[in-house]
Design a protein around this motif. Sequence first.
Motif, PDB file in Angstrom:
ATOM      1  N   ASN A 124       0.806  -1.216   0.000  1.00 23.21           N
ATOM      2  CA  ASN A 124       0.000   0.000   0.000  1.00 23.21           C
ATOM      3  C   ASN A 124       0.842   1.271   0.000  1.00 23.21           C
ATOM      4  O   ASN A 124       0.445   2.279  -0.594  1.00 23.21           O
ATOM      5  N   HIS A 125       2.006   1.232   0.666  1.00 26.73           N
ATOM      6  CA  HIS A 125       2.779   2.456   0.840  1.00 26.73           C
ATOM      7  C   HIS A 125       4.049   2.507  -0.002  1.00 26.73           C
ATOM      8  O   HIS A 125       4.701   3.565  -0.057  1.00 26.73           O
ATOM      9  N   LEU A 144      -0.899   7.980  -4.214  1.00 22.12           N
ATOM     10  CA  LEU A 144      -1.360   7.638  -2.872  1.00 22.12           C
ATOM     11  C   LEU A 144      -2.500   8.544  -2.426  1.00 22.12           C
ATOM     12  O   LEU A 144      -3.527   8.077  -1.905  1.00 22.12           O
ATOM     13  N   LEU A 148      -6.493   7.489  -1.648  1.00 19.18           N
ATOM     14  CA  LEU A 148      -7.109   7.732  -0.341  1.00 19.18           C
ATOM     15  C   LEU A 148      -8.356   8.610  -0.455  1.00 19.18           C
ATOM     16  O   LEU A 148      -9.396   8.323   0.152  1.00 19.18           O
ATOM     17  N   GLU A 152     -12.408   7.492   0.208  1.00 19.16           N
ATOM     18  CA  GLU A 152     -13.287   8.211   1.130  1.00 19.16           C
ATOM     19  C   GLU A 152     -14.545   8.711   0.438  1.00 19.16           C
ATOM     20  O   GLU A 152     -15.631   8.719   1.019  1.00 19.16           O
TER      21      GLU A 152
END
Length: 211
Positions: A124-125, A144, A148, A152
């Motif tokens: 993920n990172h 990234l 995100l 949301e």
Amino acid sequence: MVVLAYLMVLEAPKIVAATLRLTGDGAAARLRRIGRDSSRIVTGYLSGNLLISVICGGLTFVVLFLLGVPFAAVIALTVAVFDLIPLVGATLGALAAAGAAFLHSPTAGLVVLVFFVVYQQVENHLLQPVIMGRAVRLNPLTVLVSVLLSVELAGLVGALLAIPAAGIVQVLLREFAPAGRQALPQPADGEPADPGAAGSAGAPERPPAGG
């Protein structure tokens, strides 16, 4: 659906060419450029996603094989397929692999769980921003942040479309956003082009010092 897909693939180039002929040469060239860049972004996104899934499946196979879990290749292939699904895919794959490992032995199950916890953080990172950034030609931080925000705002659908949408937005901004260069003001009739020249022309000549 198969017939519709076949007709779309067969007739799409003709429809696109006819539409571009109606827009004029300048607009047609811009639309072709936008379409080409957008297609490259979508292709890069799919290729990057596939590469991440292959990495996940390969590492899973290595861990399961070293632990002696039966059918390690089949389980790893299942994990790779699940990993293609945004958000929930990696979790489903981890549960499947950990369940098979627990059936083999509790120790193997715990090791597999720890492996997936660590791997998900790395994917993920690190893996996803870097691989997707290179595939779609976006900054890893942009990748990234876009994922995100999209998660949301739109959940699963947002996660699926976040990276290609960010890439296409970048293409559109490059094509339509102003360059930011302002033209120098044109002098009015009778005014000199250089303001400094105007000041020097209007000022009286001073006598030399000591004269």
